[in-house]
Write a protein that holds these residues in place. Structure first.
Motif, PDB file in Angstrom:
ATOM      1  N   LEU A  94       0.742  -1.343  -0.105  1.00 19.39           N
ATOM      2  CA  LEU A  94       0.153  -0.179  -0.221  1.00 19.39           C
ATOM      3  C   LEU A  94       0.463   1.274   0.012  1.00 19.39           C
ATOM      4  O   LEU A  94       0.831   1.875  -0.701  1.00 19.39           O
ATOM      5  CB  LEU A  94      -1.208  -0.070   1.155  1.00 19.39           C
ATOM      6  N   LEU A  95       1.735   1.097   0.606  1.00 23.26           N
ATOM      7  CA  LEU A  95       3.025   2.369   0.833  1.00 23.26           C
ATOM      8  C   LEU A  95       3.203   2.399  -0.127  1.00 23.26           C
ATOM      9  O   LEU A  95       3.359   3.727  -0.898  1.00 23.26           O
ATOM     10  CB  LEU A  95       3.880   2.349   1.238  1.00 23.26           C
ATOM     11  N   GLY A  96       3.904   1.853  -1.161  1.00 15.33           N
ATOM     12  CA  GLY A  96       4.689   1.653  -2.281  1.00 15.33           C
ATOM     13  C   GLY A  96       3.864   2.020  -3.267  1.00 15.33           C
ATOM     14  O   GLY A  96       4.094   2.611  -4.375  1.00 15.33           O
ATOM     15  N   LEU A  97       2.507   1.461  -3.882  1.00 11.77           N
ATOM     16  CA  LEU A  97       1.184   2.384  -4.148  1.00 11.77           C
ATOM     17  C   LEU A  97       1.117   4.066  -4.099  1.00 11.77           C
ATOM     18  O   LEU A  97       1.109   4.296  -5.246  1.00 11.77           O
ATOM     19  CB  LEU A  97       0.685   1.826  -3.536  1.00 11.77           C
ATOM     20  N   ALA A  98       1.124   4.864  -2.752  1.00 16.02           N
ATOM     21  CA  ALA A  98       0.931   6.054  -2.509  1.00 16.02           C
ATOM     22  C   ALA A  98       1.908   6.337  -3.531  1.00 16.02           C
ATOM     23  O   ALA A  98       2.320   7.306  -3.771  1.00 16.02           O
ATOM     24  CB  ALA A  98       0.815   6.481  -1.022  1.00 16.02           C
ATOM     25  N   GLU A 126      10.107   3.914   8.067  1.00 13.79           N
ATOM     26  CA  GLU A 126      11.952   4.543   7.734  1.00 13.79           C
ATOM     27  C   GLU A 126      12.606   3.792   6.499  1.00 13.79           C
ATOM     28  O   GLU A 126      13.201   3.567   6.071  1.00 13.79           O
ATOM     29  CB  GLU A 126      12.179   3.786   9.403  1.00 13.79           C
ATOM     30  N   GLY A 127      12.252   2.028   6.739  1.00  9.63           N
ATOM     31  CA  GLY A 127      12.038   0.873   5.479  1.00  9.63           C
ATOM     32  C   GLY A 127      12.637   1.620   4.657  1.00  9.63           C
ATOM     33  O   GLY A 127      12.333   1.393   3.271  1.00  9.63           O
ATOM     34  N   HIS A 128      11.379   2.432   3.961  1.00  7.16           N
ATOM     35  CA  HIS A 128      11.241   3.075   2.538  1.00  7.16           C
ATOM     36  C   HIS A 128      11.747   4.717   1.964  1.00  7.16           C
ATOM     37  O   HIS A 128      11.477   5.257   1.678  1.00  7.16           O
ATOM     38  CB  HIS A 128       8.848   3.135   2.495  1.00  7.16           C
ATOM     39  N   GLY A 129      12.876   4.573   3.623  1.00  7.48           N
ATOM     40  CA  GLY A 129      13.155   6.499   3.349  1.00  7.48           C
ATOM     41  C   GLY A 129      12.833   7.188   3.555  1.00  7.48           C
ATOM     42  O   GLY A 129      13.769   8.811   3.537  1.00  7.48           O
ATOM     43  N   PHE A 130      11.203   7.163   3.886  1.00  9.61           N
ATOM     44  CA  PHE A 130      11.126   8.781   5.337  1.00  9.61           C
ATOM     45  C   PHE A 130      11.717   8.969   6.114  1.00  9.61           C
ATOM     46  O   PHE A 130      12.065   8.118   6.615  1.00  9.61           O
ATOM     47  CB  PHE A 130       9.929   7.949   5.520  1.00  9.61           C
ATOM     48  N   ARG A 131      11.824   9.737   6.752  1.00  9.06           N
ATOM     49  CA  ARG A 131      12.647  10.548   7.395  1.00  9.06           C
ATOM     50  C   ARG A 131      12.160  11.187   8.937  1.00  9.06           C
ATOM     51  O   ARG A 131      11.051  12.002   8.461  1.00  9.06           O
ATOM     52  CB  ARG A 131      14.015  11.170   7.119  1.00  9.06           C
ATOM     53  N   ARG A 132      12.125  10.856  10.314  1.00  5.11           N
ATOM     54  CA  ARG A 132      11.102  11.682  10.805  1.00  5.11           C
ATOM     55  C   ARG A 132      11.961  12.569  11.254  1.00  5.11           C
ATOM     56  O   ARG A 132      13.221  13.469  11.194  1.00  5.11           O
ATOM     57  CB  ARG A 132      11.273  10.898  12.178  1.00  5.11           C
ATOM     58  N   GLY A 133      10.991  14.047  11.134  1.00  4.59           N
ATOM     59  CA  GLY A 133      11.373  15.383  11.518  1.00  4.59           C
ATOM     60  C   GLY A 133      11.291  15.574  12.956  1.00  4.59           C
ATOM     61  O   GLY A 133      10.350  14.617  13.903  1.00  4.59           O
ATOM     62  N   GLY A 157      14.964   9.453  -6.059  1.00  2.40           N
ATOM     63  CA  GLY A 157      14.024   7.978  -6.601  1.00  2.40           C
ATOM     64  C   GLY A 157      14.564   7.528  -6.053  1.00  2.40           C
ATOM     65  O   GLY A 157      13.784   6.236  -6.143  1.00  2.40           O
ATOM     66  N   ARG A 158      14.216   7.629  -4.179  1.00  3.32           N
ATOM     67  CA  ARG A 158      14.753   6.380  -3.064  1.00  3.32           C
ATOM     68  C   ARG A 158      13.385   6.406  -3.031  1.00  3.32           C
ATOM     69  O   ARG A 158      13.197   7.378  -2.878  1.00  3.32           O
ATOM     70  CB  ARG A 158      16.093   6.215  -2.836  1.00  3.32           C
ATOM     71  N   ASN A 159      12.472   5.156  -3.732  1.00  2.00           N
ATOM     72  CA  ASN A 159      10.921   4.713  -2.868  1.00  2.00           C
ATOM     73  C   ASN A 159      11.140   3.589  -1.795  1.00  2.00           C
ATOM     74  O   ASN A 159       9.913   3.643  -1.421  1.00  2.00           O
ATOM     75  CB  ASN A 159       9.992   5.486  -3.452  1.00  2.00           C
ATOM     76  N   GLY A 160      12.200   2.808  -1.588  1.00  6.10           N
ATOM     77  CA  GLY A 160      11.768   1.773  -1.026  1.00  6.10           C
ATOM     78  C   GLY A 160      11.466   0.447  -1.511  1.00  6.10           C
ATOM     79  O   GLY A 160      11.225  -0.254  -1.102  1.00  6.10           O
ATOM     80  N   ALA A 161       9.878   0.190  -2.292  1.00  3.71           N
ATOM     81  CA  ALA A 161       9.122  -0.515  -2.023  1.00  3.71           C
ATOM     82  C   ALA A 161       8.563  -0.910  -3.348  1.00  3.71           C
ATOM     83  O   ALA A 161       8.599   0.317  -4.513  1.00  3.71           O
ATOM     84  CB  ALA A 161       8.135  -0.729  -1.100  1.00  3.71           C
ATOM     85  N   SER A 162       8.407  -2.048  -4.257  1.00  4.59           N
ATOM     86  CA  SER A 162       7.455  -2.009  -5.458  1.00  4.59           C
ATOM     87  C   SER A 162       5.821  -1.631  -4.477  1.00  4.59           C
ATOM     88  O   SER A 162       5.927  -3.240  -4.065  1.00  4.59           O
ATOM     89  CB  SER A 162       7.908  -3.001  -6.198  1.00  4.59           C
ATOM     90  N   PRO A 163       4.845  -1.017  -5.577  1.00  4.99           N
ATOM     91  CA  PRO A 163       3.657  -1.533  -5.114  1.00  4.99           C
ATOM     92  C   PRO A 163       2.971  -2.649  -6.027  1.00  4.99           C
ATOM     93  O   PRO A 163       2.272  -3.273  -5.654  1.00  4.99           O
ATOM     94  CB  PRO A 163       2.569  -0.579  -5.449  1.00  4.99           C
ATOM     95  N   LYS A 164       4.099  -3.782  -6.447  1.00  3.57           N
ATOM     96  CA  LYS A 164       3.918  -4.480  -7.178  1.00  3.57           C
ATOM     97  C   LYS A 164       3.371  -6.420  -6.548  1.00  3.57           C
ATOM     98  O   LYS A 164       2.922  -7.445  -7.458  1.00  3.57           O
ATOM     99  CB  LYS A 164       3.922  -5.336  -8.968  1.00  3.57           C
ATOM    100  N   ARG A 165       3.854  -6.163  -5.376  1.00  2.00           N
ATOM    101  CA  ARG A 165       4.376  -7.251  -4.563  1.00  2.00           C
ATOM    102  C   ARG A 165       3.096  -7.726  -3.890  1.00  2.00           C
ATOM    103  O   ARG A 165       1.952  -7.193  -3.796  1.00  2.00           O
ATOM    104  CB  ARG A 165       4.982  -6.917  -3.277  1.00  2.00           C
ATOM    105  N   GLU A 166       3.051  -8.970  -3.814  1.00  2.00           N
ATOM    106  CA  GLU A 166       1.353  -9.497  -3.441  1.00  2.00           C
ATOM    107  C   GLU A 166       1.377 -10.458  -1.858  1.00  2.00           C
ATOM    108  O   GLU A 166       2.405 -10.440  -1.588  1.00  2.00           O
ATOM    109  CB  GLU A 166       1.079 -10.967  -4.319  1.00  2.00           C
ATOM    110  N   PHE A 167       0.195 -10.021  -1.630  1.00  3.73           N
ATOM    111  CA  PHE A 167       0.516 -10.457   0.268  1.00  3.73           C
ATOM    112  C   PHE A 167       0.350 -11.364   0.961  1.00  3.73           C
ATOM    113  O   PHE A 167      -0.515 -12.403  -0.302  1.00  3.73           O
ATOM    114  CB  PHE A 167      -0.263  -9.092   0.711  1.00  3.73           C
TER     115      PHE A 167
END
Length: 167
Positions: A94-98, A126-133, A157-167
């Motif tokens: 879901l995060l990858g999709l966003a 954080e695993g997707h590269g978000f940084r806490r302010g 260009g770093r986003n840490g995930a592909s939205p195409k993964r299946e759960f």
């Protein structure tokens, strides 16, 4: 994954409520504090945003939403996964999709606020590269929520995930 419709609202309410129930002190008052959940797709459409759901076998298991914030910035909201399927990668999907949708919309950044109690969500971001302010905010709600601020720059260009993964 598909765009949500207002008819998805009752199931989204169930999922959000189940997630809140995992944390002591989190009060889930839809009518008093989150009435937009009753017509969630319409709510985000009015804001110029979107809400998407993850569905498998005709049952919704999670959602994610975003709306415009500052120029070229999307605000991520409502990332929730049914506790019964947590740990299977759906949150990452879901995060990858966003992130993908923000790229398509030519956003330069994604920002979000998350409850200080939601440690698993912090690890996901954080695993997707978000940084806490350094900023926090208090919502003054029934849960006495305090939230951390996170930001992801999309320019590198770093986003840490592909939205195409299946759960």
């Amino acid at each position: 994954m598909r765009p949500a419709v207002d008819a998805d609202s009752p199931r989204i309410v169930e999922i959000v409520g189940a997630c809140f129930a995992l944390y002591p002190g989190c009060v889930f008052d839809v009518d008093g504090e989150m009435p937009e959940l009753h017509r969630i797709a319409s709510y985000y459409a009015k804001l110029g945003g979107e809400i998407w759901v993850a569905e498998e076998g005709g049952r919704l298991h999670g959602c994610v939403a975003w709306k415009p914030a500052a120029p070229r910035t999307q605000e991520l909201q409502r990332l929730y996964v049914d506790p019964q399927v947590q740990g299977r990668g759906l949150g990452r999907q879901l995060l990858g999709l966003a992130v993908e949708r923000a790229h398509r919309g030519r956003a330069a950044a994604i920002e979000l606020w998350t409850d200080t109690r939601f440690a698993a969500a912090h690890r996901l971001y954080e695993g997707h590269g978000f940084r806490r302010g350094a900023m926090t905010r208090s919502l003054g709600d029934k849960s006495h929520s305090v939230e951390f601020f996170y930001r992801l720059s999309l320019a590198d260009g770093r986003n840490g995930a592909s939205p195409k993964r299946e759960f």
